[in-house]
Design an enzyme around this catalytic site. Structure first.
Site: not given
Ligand code: B3K
Ligand code: ZN
Length: 876
Positions: A266, A269-270, A303
């Site tokens: 989806g 959150e970088n 995010e």
């Molecule tokens: N933290 C990311 C998910 C990353 C998945 C990597 N295979 C999106 C989320 O949960 O906000």
């Molecule tokens: Zn997440």
């Protein structure tokens, strides 16, 4: 890809990193097939790890190493070792500057992990272990470093982005340009991001609670610039909500969001630079359905909330994933509930949990929310870690109450800001802030499986005592035969004969939270004059199954009277499941199928109600999906499920046609589109009525469908009409609608994805033959996960009837696609194989055919770690 069985990683083997990286300076020279990466790392021995100077291990996958230098001196190749997993260096110094040059190939990177190209835009995805596909690095979340990033590219790509704040930009002598970004917050490599493209942006600002002005910017391709408003509004709401509900303020000068068409999930959150799947950020009334509007609001919130629950406080290792994901899903669910209808949000979340997470808990990959081992961490971004993880946080919230929960979260953020921590740290913060003991509660983190509560009751009229007896069990899961009892908050109410809640305490409360801790426990209620009807697990206060032998009459009573909206809906679900079970039995026995008149009357009353919230009416009228029916049984008879659901749906449609039509006409009013809860509820109820009318195929239903299809001014109504025509129009009508819709919308990627999904999930239209035809369509692209999810995923996950065809052709097809996709994108392939891993549950031939298809995947040759882990565990 590899031949040997991949290695299993265990939580119990965790060790602190041998070396830390204080700062990371990255320099990229972008070229589609040969991007040059230079990294300068200030490396320091971690004294917590012990004495001496062990070798430095750097992760690296699919990288072309050019050179390695330590403190300015190039190392001869003999002083380091390159392996398929990375680089092993021996440096006889406790602190040094490591400089590495390497090359990567973004254009050929179809895994969509690391740096890759989507259309002509460069973008990255580093969580969980994608950074190692960019450069050699200790790619683990407990190594946190301050990043500075310079991106150099030709001017064809005017926008060059990375995390943090922009600190420099200019031109190179050769005519290229560059931008330098600096992120003042130390972060793990998984939060690194880079974007470069020819992008437009939409801007806004947000003034934080302490008065700082933050620039907000959403980047997209030019053609989508008109589709950013909803995401921007959602972002501002999320920023305010996190300040008000959790006291969390944003911490950089700019917050950027970029929409990307090729994305494995989806959004991500970088830090300061969220990257979103276009489908989860772009919307306009003409092109996006109500559910897309709601999905965007919740993912934008999710995010954004990660900035604190995930980024400022991150995970020590990937076993702790639920620390950030469970908590953040809980936060985004509350955000959506506060902004929209709380009850509807809860119903939707619980439906997903029951349909898909319970199936995971009962399947071959079952794992606790904090897994104990994995081969490929990407396989553990699951509904268990996310949704059940959120339910576990919700239970803590239920046990503590809002105020004490907030005290706990304040302490958690304050104590661990800037650190990489564990689920245990989260629980300890909750305990320390409130002087509670959550020792037994911790089992939710270590035990897999869905607990079952068997409830019975007893009423002693002479003493006025009503007793609820609750017994808990939890089925065995892989590697966990026996389970210890859970600590389960069970919220209940007791209804008197008039349907009113009984007062349960001296303070006048009508609800109680029973804390179930033992295998068997009695709860007594005094001063009761007549036997009450229990309303159990209100609001779904724990992720468990409740068995209580309600009669049909009692369920209808609860549907009418329960003061807990969620439980009203739940009663309707139990009623539907009861009816569906009976119909299945009759079907198997070759008897005439029937539905009780009481059930039909109950539905009629709901439909005609002037008191019930239309949103709830819509939810009650929505029959459980075949998948969720299948989840209820240990042994699934797919044919009987399809027949039972079709019969119940047709019977309701035919019997209630006049009321359905009346409601449809009442709600079919022309007004400007607004995705607020009330209007969404109206559209949802209207379109459910329309779909039943289409099933009944009478009362000019097809004319209504055609008319709505032609006149609709928003995508919700338009897609509902198209779905109706595909499923119930005659062949010519259906084909004409499909074609004209495509002609109109072929330039809009998100609408085309919807169009593909409507066809693939149609029990009538989505035959395997048509699925194959769709895959030949110019709009389909095997390298694009959204298209794969729409067509192949729609068929395997939302088209029960065609997928489970007797001849097993659906399973063979999935096996074939998994093998093909695994060569391109292992993460997506490993998701796609899941529907055939549940073979043990199916009866007769289907089970064998599913298993054979799985075996075909295993025998197909070299598999990725991702697919190997899922397939292998499913066949053991
Ligand atoms: N933290 C990311 C998910 C990353 C998945 C990597 N295979 C999106 C989320 O949960 O906000
Ligand atoms: Zn997440």
């Amino acid at each position: 890809m590899q031949d040997a069985q991949p290695k299993t990683i265990y939580l119990k083997d965790y060790q602190v990193p041998d070396y830390l990286v204080d700062s990371t300076d990255l320099h990229f020279e972008l070229e589609p097939k040969a991007t040059l990466v230079k990294s300068q790392l200030s490396v320091r021995r971690n004294h917590e790890a012990g004495e001496g100077l062990p070798p430095l291990l750097l992760d690296g996958v699919d990288l072309e190493l050019i050179s390695v230098a330590v403190d300015g001196s190039i190392l001869p190749p003999a002083s380091y070792q390159e392996t398929p997993e990375g680089l092993i260096l021996t440096v006889e110094k406790p602190e040094f500057l490591l400089e590495i040059y390497n090359r990567i190939n973004p254009e050929d990177n179809t895994s969509l992990e690391g740096l890759y190209l989507s259309n002509d835009m460069y973008c990255t995805q580093c969580e969980a272990e994608g950074f190692r596909k960019i450069t050699f690095y200790p790619d683990r979340p407990d190594v946190m470093s301050k990043f500075t990033t310079t991106i150099v590219s030709s001017k064809i790509l005017p926008v060059l982005l990375s995390n943090g704040n922009e600190i420099d930009r200019g031109y190179c002598e050769d005519g290229r340009h560059f931008v330098t970004w600096e992120d003042p917050f130390a972060k793990p490599a998984y939060l690194f991001a880079l974007v470069a493209g020819n992008l437009e942006h939409r801007d806004d600002t947000f003034t934080t609670v302490s008065g700082r002005e933050v620039k907000l910017r959403i980047y997209t391709e030019e053609k989508n610039i008109g589709k950013c408003d909803h995401a921007m509004r959602s972002l501002k709401k999320a920023m305010r909500w996190d300040e008000e509900m959790y006291g969390r303020e944003y911490d950089l000068d700019i917050f950027m969001v970029v929409a990307v068409d090729h994305f494995n999930m989806g959004a991500m959150e970088n830090k300061g630079l969220n990257i979103f799947n276009s489908a989860c950020v772009l919307a306009s009334p003409e092109t996006a359905t109500d559910s897309a509007f709601q999905r965007i609001e919740s993912i934008v919130g999710h995010e954004y909330f990660h900035n604190w629950s995930g980024n400022r406080v991150t995970c020590r290792d990937w076993f702790q994933l639920s620390l950030k994901e469970g908590f953040t899903v809980f936060r985004d669910a509350e955000f959506s509930a506060d902004l929209n209808s709380r009850a509807v949000k809860r119903i939707e979340d619980v439906s997903l949990l029951r349909t898909s997470q319970f199936a995971e808990d009962a399947g071959p990959m079952a794992h606790p929310i904090r897994p104990e081992s994995y081969m490929e961490i990407s396989n553990f971004y699951t509904l268990t870690v996310y949704e059940k993880g959120a339910e576990v946080v919700r239970m803590i919230h239920t046990l503590l109450g809002q105020e004490r929960f907030r005290r706990g979260s304040d302490l958690y953020f304050e104590r661990h800001d800037g650190c990489a921590v564990t689920c245990e740290d989260f629980i300890v913060a909750m305990e320390d802030a409130n002087q509670v003991d959550l020792a037994q509660f911790r089992r939710w983190y270590s035990q897999a499986g869905t607990p079952v509560l068997v409830v019975s009751d007893d009423f002693d009229q002479s003493k006025g005592i009503y007793t609820l007896n609750i017994r808990q069990t939890c089925p065995p899961t892989p590697d966990q035969e026996e389970k210890l009892p859970f600590h389960i908050p069970v919220k209940i109410g007791l209804l008197d004969g008039n349907g009113h809640d009984r007062i349960l305490s001296d303070e006048g409360s009508t609800e109680e939270i029973l804390e179930v801790r033992n295998v068997e426990q009695n709860f007594e209620f005094n001063g009761i004059k007549e036997k009450p009807l229990p309303s159990l697990l209100r609001g779904f206060s724990a992720p468990v199954k409740v068995r209580y032998s309600y009669t049909e009459k009692q369920l209808i009573f609860l549907m009418r009277n329960d003061s807990d909206t969620f439980n009203r809906w739940d009663a309707s679900q139990r009623l539907a499941f009861m009816a569906l079970s009976n119909i299945q039995q009759d079907y198997r026995d070759g008897k005439a199928l029937q539905v009780s008149s009481e059930l039909i009357e109950a539905y009629r009353n709901v439909l005609k109600s002037r008191i019930l919230d239309p949103a709830l009416v819509a939810e009650i009228l929505t029959l459980p999906s075949e998948q969720s029916i299948a989840e209820m049984y240990d042994s699934v008879d797919a044919g009987a499920i399809v027949a039972a659901r079709e019969f119940l749906s047709e019977t309701l449609a035919n019997t209630l046609a006049p009321e359905l039509k009346e409601k449809y006409l009442e709600l079919n009013v022309v007004k400007p589109y607004d995705p607020n809860a009330k209007d969404i509820a109206g559209r949802s109820l209207k379109n459910i009525c329309l779909s039943y009318l289409a099933v009944a195929e009478k009362d000019d239903a097809l004319d209504l469908l055609e008319k709505q299809f032609d006149m609709a001014e928003n995508m919700t109504d338009s897609a509902a009409a198209l779905r109706g025509l595909i499923n119930h129009g005659d062949a010519i009508q259906a084909e004409a609608a499909i074609q004209s819709f495509y002609q109109h919308w072929q330039g809009d990627t998100q609408v085309v994805e919807l169009w593909l999904g409507l066809q693939s999930s149609s029990s009538r239209y989505g035959s395997l033959e048509n699925i194959r035809t769709l895959m030949e369509h110019p709009a389909f692209e095997l390298k694009n996960p959204n298209k794969v999810r729409a067509v192949i995923g729609g068929f395997a996950n939302r088209n029960f009837k065609q997928f489970h065809k007797e001849d097993g052709s659906g399973y063979k097809f999935i096996a074939e696609q998994v093998v093909a996709l695994d060569k391109l994108n292992p993460q997506i392939a490993a998701r796609l194989v899941i529907p055939i891993t549940r073979w043990r549950k199916y009866t007769g031939n289907l089970s064998d055919k599913m298993k054979n298809a799985l075996q075909d995947v295993l025998n197909s040759g070299t598999l990725s770690k991702d697919v190997f882990e899922v397939v292998n565990k499913s066949l053991i």
